[in-house]
Design an enzyme around this catalytic site. Structure first.
Site, PDB file in Angstrom:
ATOM      1  N   TYR A 160       5.096  -8.147  -8.801  1.00 21.52           N
ATOM      2  CA  TYR A 160       4.634  -6.764  -8.992  1.00 21.52           C
ATOM      3  C   TYR A 160       5.373  -6.124 -10.180  1.00 21.52           C
ATOM      4  O   TYR A 160       4.745  -5.551 -11.077  1.00 21.52           O
ATOM      5  CB  TYR A 160       4.893  -5.965  -7.711  1.00 21.52           C
ATOM      6  CG  TYR A 160       4.394  -4.536  -7.755  1.00 21.52           C
ATOM      7  CD1 TYR A 160       3.039  -4.249  -7.653  1.00 21.52           C
ATOM      8  CD2 TYR A 160       5.285  -3.473  -7.881  1.00 21.52           C
ATOM      9  CE1 TYR A 160       2.580  -2.933  -7.674  1.00 21.52           C
ATOM     10  CE2 TYR A 160       4.835  -2.156  -7.900  1.00 21.52           C
ATOM     11  CZ  TYR A 160       3.481  -1.893  -7.796  1.00 21.52           C
ATOM     12  OH  TYR A 160       3.028  -0.585  -7.828  1.00 21.52           O
TER      13      TYR A 160
HETATM   14  N1  LIG Z   1       1.739   4.383  -4.033  1.00 16.28           N
HETATM   15  C1  LIG Z   1       2.829   4.183  -4.733  1.00 16.28           C
HETATM   16  O1  LIG Z   1       3.932   4.528  -4.314  1.00 16.28           O
HETATM   17  C2  LIG Z   1       2.750   3.570  -6.096  1.00 16.28           C
HETATM   18  C3  LIG Z   1       3.921   3.530  -6.854  1.00 16.28           C
HETATM   19  C4  LIG Z   1       3.869   2.992  -8.120  1.00 16.28           C
HETATM   20  C5  LIG Z   1       2.680   2.514  -8.624  1.00 16.28           C
HETATM   21  N2  LIG Z   1       1.554   2.551  -7.863  1.00 16.28           N
HETATM   22  C6  LIG Z   1       0.326   2.023  -8.448  1.00 16.28           C
HETATM   23  O2  LIG Z   1      -0.715   2.968  -8.320  1.00 16.28           O
HETATM   24  C7  LIG Z   1      -1.969   2.276  -8.285  1.00 16.28           C
HETATM   25  C8  LIG Z   1      -2.755   2.765  -7.081  1.00 16.28           C
HETATM   26  O3  LIG Z   1      -2.048   2.416  -5.910  1.00 16.28           O
HETATM   27  P1  LIG Z   1      -2.166   3.239  -4.552  1.00 16.28           P
HETATM   28  O4  LIG Z   1      -0.807   3.488  -4.059  1.00 16.28           O
HETATM   29  O5  LIG Z   1      -3.094   4.359  -4.722  1.00 16.28           O
HETATM   30  O6  LIG Z   1      -2.772   2.080  -3.623  1.00 16.28           O
HETATM   31  P2  LIG Z   1      -4.154   1.933  -2.836  1.00 16.28           P
HETATM   32  O7  LIG Z   1      -4.070   0.603  -2.168  1.00 16.28           O
HETATM   33  O8  LIG Z   1      -4.416   3.147  -2.029  1.00 16.28           O
HETATM   34  O9  LIG Z   1      -5.218   1.892  -4.037  1.00 16.28           O
HETATM   35  C9  LIG Z   1      -5.429   0.753  -4.812  1.00 16.28           C
HETATM   36  C10 LIG Z   1      -6.931   0.545  -4.926  1.00 16.28           C
HETATM   37  O10 LIG Z   1      -7.157  -0.579  -5.777  1.00 16.28           O
HETATM   38  C11 LIG Z   1      -8.241  -1.300  -5.215  1.00 16.28           C
HETATM   39  N3  LIG Z   1      -8.226  -2.679  -5.697  1.00 16.28           N
HETATM   40  C12 LIG Z   1      -7.386  -3.686  -5.331  1.00 16.28           C
HETATM   41  N4  LIG Z   1      -7.733  -4.826  -5.962  1.00 16.28           N
HETATM   42  C13 LIG Z   1      -8.796  -4.537  -6.739  1.00 16.28           C
HETATM   43  C14 LIG Z   1      -9.611  -5.298  -7.624  1.00 16.28           C
HETATM   44  N5  LIG Z   1      -9.389  -6.604  -7.816  1.00 16.28           N
HETATM   45  N6  LIG Z   1     -10.619  -4.682  -8.266  1.00 16.28           N
HETATM   46  C15 LIG Z   1     -10.884  -3.360  -8.058  1.00 16.28           C
HETATM   47  N7  LIG Z   1     -10.165  -2.588  -7.226  1.00 16.28           N
HETATM   48  C16 LIG Z   1      -9.136  -3.169  -6.574  1.00 16.28           C
HETATM   49  C17 LIG Z   1      -8.025  -1.202  -3.711  1.00 16.28           C
HETATM   50  O11 LIG Z   1      -9.196  -1.507  -2.980  1.00 16.28           O
HETATM   51  C18 LIG Z   1      -7.587   0.244  -3.578  1.00 16.28           C
HETATM   52  O12 LIG Z   1      -8.676   1.106  -3.352  1.00 16.28           O
HETATM   53  C19 LIG Z   1      -1.644   0.795  -8.221  1.00 16.28           C
HETATM   54  O13 LIG Z   1      -1.778   0.245  -9.517  1.00 16.28           O
HETATM   55  C20 LIG Z   1      -0.200   0.778  -7.778  1.00 16.28           C
HETATM   56  O14 LIG Z   1       0.461  -0.371  -8.222  1.00 16.28           O
HETATM   57  C21 LIG Z   1       1.557   3.062  -6.596  1.00 16.28           C
END
Ligand SMILES: NC(=O)c1ccc[n+]([C@@H]2O[C@H](COP(=O)([O-])OP(=O)(O)OC[C@H]3O[C@@H](n4cnc5c(N)ncnc54)[C@H](O)[C@@H]3O)[C@@H](O)[C@H]2O)c1
Length: 252
Positions: A160
Site C-alpha cells: 500500500y
Molecule cells: N480512509 C482513509 O483513512 C484513507 C487514508 C489515506 C488514503 N485513503 C485513500 O482514499 C481512497 C478512497 O478510500 P476510502 O477510504 O474512501 O475507501 P473505500 O473502500 O470506502 O472506497 C474505495 C472505493 O474504491 C472502489 N474500488 C476498489 N477497487 C476498485 C477498482 N479496481 N476499480 C474501481 N473501483 C474500485 C471500492 O469499491 C470503493 O468504493 C483510496 O485510494 C485510499 O487508499 C484513504
C-alpha cells in the site's frame, strides 16, 4: 458541513469523473461536487453502492461498473462518458484498496500485483484516458488520492505504502507534463479518514495510527471533500504537482 458553506454554482457546467466514487472519500467528493453544480460520472466496482449513489442524485450522476485496473474497461468507459456528457473537466482518482497487512516477505506476488494494479496502474490508466479531453478544454483538474503512508512507509503495509508513494511521484510528473495546458494535477495525502476502508486495517494498526495524529482523531469525510473539491476548483490556480497534507498533523 452546513449548506451555507457550499457554493451552489462553483462547478456549474463542469463534468467530473470520480473513480471509487461509490463509497468513502470518493463518494463524499461526488456528493459535494453535485451539491455545487457539477454533473458527475462515477466509476466503481461495487454495483450496489453505485446504484445507491445514482438513485440519490438522479440525473446529476451517471454510474458505471468499471475496474480501473483493466485498460480496455477504462478506454471503453471513457468513450461512453464523452459520448454521454460531451466533455470532461475534472478527474478525482479515488479508487483504492489497502491490500495485505503483514511483512513484505509474506506478501505473495499475486497480492502485490493486485495492489499495484488498482492503486497505481489504475490511476495511471484513468488519467491517461482522461488527459486528452482535459487538454482539449484548455482547463482541467486532476486530484489523486494518495496517503500519508507515501512518506511514512508504515510497518506491515509495504504494498500500500509503495503504491501511494508511486501516486505522489506520478502526480509530480503529471503536474509538470501538463503545465501550460490549463490542467492542474495535485494529490492529497490523508491519514485516517473515517470510511469503510479502515475496516481493512488491523485493530493494532488503527490504534497506533490514531495515537500518531496530533489532532487526536480521524478526519471526517466532509474535511476530505472540502480539500479535494477546492483542488478541483478555479480557486486552485497556482498549485500543480503538489501533495496536500490531510492528516491532522501526522504527516508534517
Ligand atoms: N480512509 C482513509 O483513512 C484513507 C487514508 C489515506 C488514503 N485513503 C485513500 O482514499 C481512497 C478512497 O478510500 P476510502 O477510504 O474512501 O475507501 P473505500 O473502500 O470506502 O472506497 C474505495 C472505493 O474504491 C472502489 N474500488 C476498489 N477497487 C476498485 C477498482 N479496481 N476499480 C474501481 N473501483 C474500485 C471500492 O469499491 C470503493 O468504493 C483510496 O485510494 C485510499 O487508499 C484513504
Amino acid at each position: 458541513m452546513t449548506d451555507s458553506t457550499h457554493l451552489p454554482t462553483r462547478f456549474a457546467n463542469r463534468i467530473a469523473l470520480v473513480t471509487g466514487g461509490a463509497s468513502g472519500i470518493g463518494r463524499a467528493a461526488v456528493d459535494r461536487l453535485v451539491r455545487e453544480g457539477a454533473a458527475v460520472v462515477v466509476w466503481d466496482i461495487d454495483k450496489a453502492k453505485l446504484d445507491a449513489c445514482g438513485a440519490l442524485h438522479g440525473h446529476s450522476v451517471l454510474t458505471r461498473v468499471v475496474d480501473v485496473s483493466q485498460a480496455a474497461d477504462v478506454e471503453n468507459a471513457m468513450a461512453e462518458l464523452i459520448e454521454a456528457r460531451g466533455k470532461l473537466d475534472i478527474l478525482v482518482n479515488g479508487a483504492g484498496i489497502v491490500g495485505p497487512n503483514g511483512p513484505f516477505w509474506e506478501t505473495s506476488p499475486e497480492q502485490w500485483d493486485r495492489v499495484v494494479r488498482i492503486n497505481l496502474t489504475g490511476l495511471f490508466l484513468v488519467s491517461r484516458a482522461a488527459t486528452p479531453h482535459l487538454v482539449r478544454n484548455g482547463w482541467g483538474r486532476i486530484v489523486n488520492i494518495a496517503s500519508v503512508t507515501a512518506n511514512e512507509g508504515p510497518k506491515n503495509l509495504g504494498p500500500y505504502a509503495a503504491t501511494k508513494a508511486g501516486v505522489v511521484g506520478l502526480t509530480k510528473s503529471m503536474g509538470k507534463d501538463l503545465a501550460g495546458t490549463g490542467v492542474l494535477v495535485n494529490a492529497v495525502t490523508p491519514a485516517l479518514i473515517a470510511t469503510d476502508l479502515l475496516q481493512q486495517l488491523s485493530a493494532e494498526y488503527l490504534a497506533a495510527a490514531l495515537s500518531r495524529i496530533p489532532l487526536g482523531r480521524a478526519g471526517t469525510l466532509d474535511e476530505a471533500a472540502a480539500l479535494i473539491t477546492w483542488l478541483c476548483s478555479d480557486e486552485c490556480s497556482f498549485s500543480t504537482g503538489a501533495a496536500f497534507d490531510l492528516s491532522g498533523g501526522r504527516g508534517v
